[in-house]
Design a protein around this motif. Structure first.
Motif, PDB file in Angstrom:
ATOM      1  N   SER A 177       4.059  29.174  38.695  1.00 60.36           N
ATOM      2  CA  SER A 177       5.466  29.334  38.322  1.00 60.36           C
ATOM      3  C   SER A 177       5.867  28.336  37.244  1.00 60.36           C
ATOM      4  O   SER A 177       6.587  28.681  36.303  1.00 60.36           O
ATOM      5  N   CYS A 178       5.378  27.094  37.380  1.00 58.67           N
ATOM      6  CA  CYS A 178       5.693  26.075  36.367  1.00 58.67           C
ATOM      7  C   CYS A 178       5.088  26.443  35.020  1.00 58.67           C
ATOM      8  O   CYS A 178       5.736  26.294  33.968  1.00 58.67           O
ATOM      9  N   VAL A 179       3.829  26.912  35.030  1.00 66.78           N
ATOM     10  CA  VAL A 179       3.196  27.317  33.775  1.00 66.78           C
ATOM     11  C   VAL A 179       3.937  28.490  33.147  1.00 66.78           C
ATOM     12  O   VAL A 179       4.208  28.520  31.936  1.00 66.78           O
ATOM     13  N   ALA A 180       4.284  29.482  33.966  1.00 69.26           N
ATOM     14  CA  ALA A 180       5.013  30.635  33.447  1.00 69.26           C
ATOM     15  C   ALA A 180       6.381  30.232  32.910  1.00 69.26           C
ATOM     16  O   ALA A 180       6.828  30.728  31.864  1.00 69.26           O
ATOM     17  N   LEU A 181       7.050  29.321  33.608  1.00 73.16           N
ATOM     18  CA  LEU A 181       8.356  28.851  33.143  1.00 73.16           C
ATOM     19  C   LEU A 181       8.230  28.155  31.794  1.00 73.16           C
ATOM     20  O   LEU A 181       9.070  28.336  30.905  1.00 73.16           O
ATOM     21  N   HIS A 182       7.164  27.356  31.627  1.00 73.76           N
ATOM     22  CA  HIS A 182       6.969  26.653  30.355  1.00 73.76           C
ATOM     23  C   HIS A 182       6.629  27.634  29.233  1.00 73.76           C
ATOM     24  O   HIS A 182       7.184  27.541  28.129  1.00 73.76           O
ATOM     25  N   VAL A 183       5.728  28.577  29.515  1.00 72.27           N
ATOM     26  CA  VAL A 183       5.248  29.479  28.467  1.00 72.27           C
ATOM     27  C   VAL A 183       6.316  30.489  28.066  1.00 72.27           C
ATOM     28  O   VAL A 183       6.549  30.736  26.877  1.00 72.27           O
ATOM     29  N   PHE A 184       6.976  31.079  29.048  1.00 74.19           N
ATOM     30  CA  PHE A 184       7.870  32.194  28.764  1.00 74.19           C
ATOM     31  C   PHE A 184       9.337  31.793  28.598  1.00 74.19           C
ATOM     32  O   PHE A 184      10.130  32.599  28.106  1.00 74.19           O
ATOM     33  N   VAL A 185       9.708  30.583  29.028  1.00 73.67           N
ATOM     34  CA  VAL A 185      11.117  30.190  28.937  1.00 73.67           C
ATOM     35  C   VAL A 185      11.288  28.897  28.150  1.00 73.67           C
ATOM     36  O   VAL A 185      11.957  28.863  27.110  1.00 73.67           O
ATOM     37  N   LEU A 186      10.687  27.797  28.632  1.00 70.55           N
ATOM     38  CA  LEU A 186      10.949  26.492  28.021  1.00 70.55           C
ATOM     39  C   LEU A 186      10.424  26.415  26.592  1.00 70.55           C
ATOM     40  O   LEU A 186      11.128  25.948  25.682  1.00 70.55           O
ATOM     41  N   HIS A 187       9.178  26.850  26.374  1.00 71.21           N
ATOM     42  CA  HIS A 187       8.620  26.785  25.019  1.00 71.21           C
ATOM     43  C   HIS A 187       9.393  27.667  24.038  1.00 71.21           C
ATOM     44  O   HIS A 187       9.729  27.207  22.934  1.00 71.21           O
ATOM     45  N   PRO A 188       9.725  28.915  24.386  1.00 70.23           N
ATOM     46  CA  PRO A 188      10.562  29.703  23.459  1.00 70.23           C
ATOM     47  C   PRO A 188      11.929  29.085  23.220  1.00 70.23           C
ATOM     48  O   PRO A 188      12.434  29.111  22.096  1.00 70.23           O
ATOM     49  N   LEU A 189      12.549  28.524  24.259  1.00 68.25           N
ATOM     50  CA  LEU A 189      13.853  27.889  24.060  1.00 68.25           C
ATOM     51  C   LEU A 189      13.743  26.658  23.185  1.00 68.25           C
ATOM     52  O   LEU A 189      14.664  26.344  22.421  1.00 68.25           O
ATOM     53  N   ARG A 190      12.621  25.948  23.279  1.00 65.83           N
ATOM     54  CA  ARG A 190      12.412  24.795  22.403  1.00 65.83           C
ATOM     55  C   ARG A 190      12.312  25.258  20.944  1.00 65.83           C
ATOM     56  O   ARG A 190      12.851  24.611  20.033  1.00 65.83           O
ATOM     57  N   ARG A 191      11.633  26.389  20.717  1.00 63.30           N
ATOM     58  CA  ARG A 191      11.572  26.930  19.357  1.00 63.30           C
ATOM     59  C   ARG A 191      12.956  27.376  18.886  1.00 63.30           C
ATOM     60  O   ARG A 191      13.299  27.213  17.712  1.00 63.30           O
ATOM     61  N   VAL A 192      13.737  27.926  19.801  1.00 64.66           N
ATOM     62  CA  VAL A 192      15.102  28.312  19.437  1.00 64.66           C
ATOM     63  C   VAL A 192      15.915  27.082  19.029  1.00 64.66           C
ATOM     64  O   VAL A 192      16.677  27.115  18.053  1.00 64.66           O
ATOM     65  N   GLY A 193      15.734  25.975  19.757  1.00 68.46           N
ATOM     66  CA  GLY A 193      16.439  24.745  19.396  1.00 68.46           C
ATOM     67  C   GLY A 193      16.046  24.241  18.022  1.00 68.46           C
ATOM     68  O   GLY A 193      16.908  23.821  17.229  1.00 68.46           O
ATOM     69  N   ARG A 194      14.739  24.281  17.720  1.00 67.38           N
ATOM     70  CA  ARG A 194      14.303  23.845  16.386  1.00 67.38           C
ATOM     71  C   ARG A 194      14.846  24.780  15.306  1.00 67.38           C
ATOM     72  O   ARG A 194      15.214  24.330  14.209  1.00 67.38           O
ATOM     73  N   LEU A 195      14.894  26.080  15.609  1.00 62.95           N
ATOM     74  CA  LEU A 195      15.427  27.032  14.638  1.00 62.95           C
ATOM     75  C   LEU A 195      16.899  26.775  14.365  1.00 62.95           C
ATOM     76  O   LEU A 195      17.352  26.813  13.208  1.00 62.95           O
ATOM     77  N   LEU A 196      17.674  26.490  15.406  1.00 64.54           N
ATOM     78  CA  LEU A 196      19.099  26.203  15.213  1.00 64.54           C
ATOM     79  C   LEU A 196      19.297  24.938  14.395  1.00 64.54           C
ATOM     80  O   LEU A 196      20.224  24.855  13.575  1.00 64.54           O
ATOM     81  N   THR A 197      18.431  23.944  14.605  1.00 62.08           N
ATOM     82  CA  THR A 197      18.518  22.722  13.803  1.00 62.08           C
ATOM     83  C   THR A 197      18.249  23.023  12.337  1.00 62.08           C
ATOM     84  O   THR A 197      18.951  22.520  11.442  1.00 62.08           O
ATOM     85  N   PHE A 199       7.432  36.535  20.316  1.00 64.09           N
ATOM     86  CA  PHE A 199       8.644  36.294  21.079  1.00 64.09           C
ATOM     87  C   PHE A 199       8.298  36.223  22.562  1.00 64.09           C
ATOM     88  O   PHE A 199       7.253  36.702  23.009  1.00 64.09           O
ATOM     89  N   SER A 200       9.203  35.638  23.325  1.00 64.89           N
ATOM     90  CA  SER A 200       9.010  35.494  24.763  1.00 64.89           C
ATOM     91  C   SER A 200       8.991  36.862  25.436  1.00 64.89           C
ATOM     92  O   SER A 200       9.669  37.802  25.009  1.00 64.89           O
ATOM     93  N   ARG A 201       8.206  36.961  26.521  1.00 62.61           N
ATOM     94  CA  ARG A 201       8.168  38.207  27.292  1.00 62.61           C
ATOM     95  C   ARG A 201       9.389  38.351  28.191  1.00 62.61           C
ATOM     96  O   ARG A 201       9.628  39.424  28.734  1.00 62.61           O
ATOM     97  N   ILE A 202      10.118  37.265  28.406  1.00 63.72           N
ATOM     98  CA  ILE A 202      11.376  37.359  29.145  1.00 63.72           C
ATOM     99  C   ILE A 202      12.388  38.069  28.243  1.00 63.72           C
ATOM    100  O   ILE A 202      12.639  37.629  27.111  1.00 63.72           O
TER     101      ILE A 202
END
Length: 371
Positions: free
Chosen positions: A94-114, A142-145
């Motif tokens: 669950s932690c790996v899936a959360l990082h791959v499909f949610v946290l890592h894409p959101l981190r890219r979204v944060g860098r994109l907004l910057t 893109f994320s699978r979520i």
């Protein structure tokens, strides 16, 4: 309390309990213990032997329970270990899936907004694709979520469109709009001391007549691309592209230190870049050699958002704009490629540039002579 009694079992009658002495063989001895359970009820415990007390019974019961619990745990130990390993595995996955499909894409979204807030667009975006169309360049991952992937795709499209919009207005103006500067969203001007550059291609009209539309478009596009890059490399902004001409400003809308020197350095760099550009044109048949005239003046202007309520743009207004344009036209009269006004020359560092006096002239539209 200790009670001694014996049971008299007469034939054909109910049993009777009669007192007896401790020495009698059929005498029974019990110990009565009264235990209060707290709700107004008492329990009387009869222990058949005075040598057995309640604590001893409790200890035996505890030992039996401990023995039963130990055997039960030993029997189910493997099951417990399997369940624990399964739970740990589920948590890890669950932690790996959360990082791959949610946290890592959101981190890219944060860098994109910057990057969007700073109008910092990567070069592949400029050259490759509109991500709305799969035929243009490789699509991003893109994320699978669904919700996260939809957010990424929307921001990706926004990034491309903002990059396109930033080509129509100076990047510094676009950044002030993104920062929420109120002056950028309404008509507003302020007096500033700026350095203005006008540049133009010699014999542009004759070149238009001699070239095909395809060759003409190639030459002008290539020329303007190189000159715009040179101006921006020296902290200037290209305010307008006037056919073959370029109108550039320094020290507006942002402060630029030594803007007079940077404008002159940009003019020299444009002439050097033109030499390399002509070498490229010579390798292609029927393309002409280009010559550029540049006029530079430093003076006070009204700079900011000009126009009307329905149509606005960033620009400058004032007599200094007209004078810079007249200086560019004088290059043809004096056979020079770069002419600067006295107000610009006086702000240059001593011995930093080789400058000579051409003349004192009264340009068209002015009553005061200009050196």
């Amino acid at each position: 309390r200790v009670v001694s009694f014996k049971v008299d079992r007469a034939r054909g009658s109910a049993s009777r309990y009669t007192p007896c002495r401790d020495g009698d063989s059929d005498c029974l001895r019990v110990e009565l213990l009264r235990v209060a359970i707290g709700d107004g009820t008492d329990i009387v415990v009869a222990v058949p032997d005075s040598r057995i007390t309640v604590p001893a019974v409790a200890r035996k019961l505890e030992d039996k329970l401990r023995e039963f619990y130990g055997s039960w745990c030993a029997y189910h130990r493997n099951e417990f270990m399997a369940i624990a390993a399964g739970v740990a595995l589920v948590v890890f996955v669950s932690c790996v899936a959360l990082h791959v499909f949610v946290l890592h894409p959101l981190r890219r979204v944060g860098r994109l907004l910057t990057r969007l807030s700073n109008l910092d667009f990567p070069r592949p975006l400029r050259e490759q694709r509109d991500t709305c169309c799969a035929s243009r360049g490789a699509p991003r991952r893109f994320s699978r979520i669904y919700e996260v992937g939809s957010l990424q795709q929307a921001l990706d499209r926004l990034e491309f469109r903002m990059e396109v919009i930033s080509r129509y207005i100076p990047p510094t103006v676009a950044r002030s709009i993104l920062r929420g500067d109120e002056r950028s969203s309404r008509l507003h001007v302020a007096e500033r001391n700026v350095t203005i550059m006008f540049s133009d291609i010699e014999d542009f009209t004759r070149m238009c007549e001699s070239l095909s539309q395809r060759d003409f478009l190639f030459v002008v596009t290539r020329y303007l691309s190189v000159m715009t890059h040179v101006v921006e490399a020296y902290d200037g902004i290209v305010s307008e592209i006037l056919g073959d001409g370029v109108l550039a400003f320094w020290n507006t809308p942002d402060d630029v230190a030594d803007h007079e020197s940077k404008a002159c350095l940009a003019a020299l760099a444009m002439q050097q870049a033109l030499v390399l550009l002509n070498e490229q044109f010579e390798a292609l048949p029927s393309l002409p050699r280009l010559a550029v005239r540049i006029g530079i003046h430093t003076g006070s202007v009204l700079s900011g958002t000009i126009g009307c309520e329905r149509r606005m743009k960033f620009g400058c207004m004032g007599d200094s704009i007209n004078l810079a344009s007249r200086l560019e036209g004088l290059c043809k009269v004096y056979g020079s490629s770069i002419i600067v006004s006295k107000s610009t020359k006086e702000q240059l560092p001593s011995r930093a540039f080789a400058v000579r006096i051409l003349d004192v002239v009264q340009v068209k539209g002015k009553t005061v002579p200009t050196e």
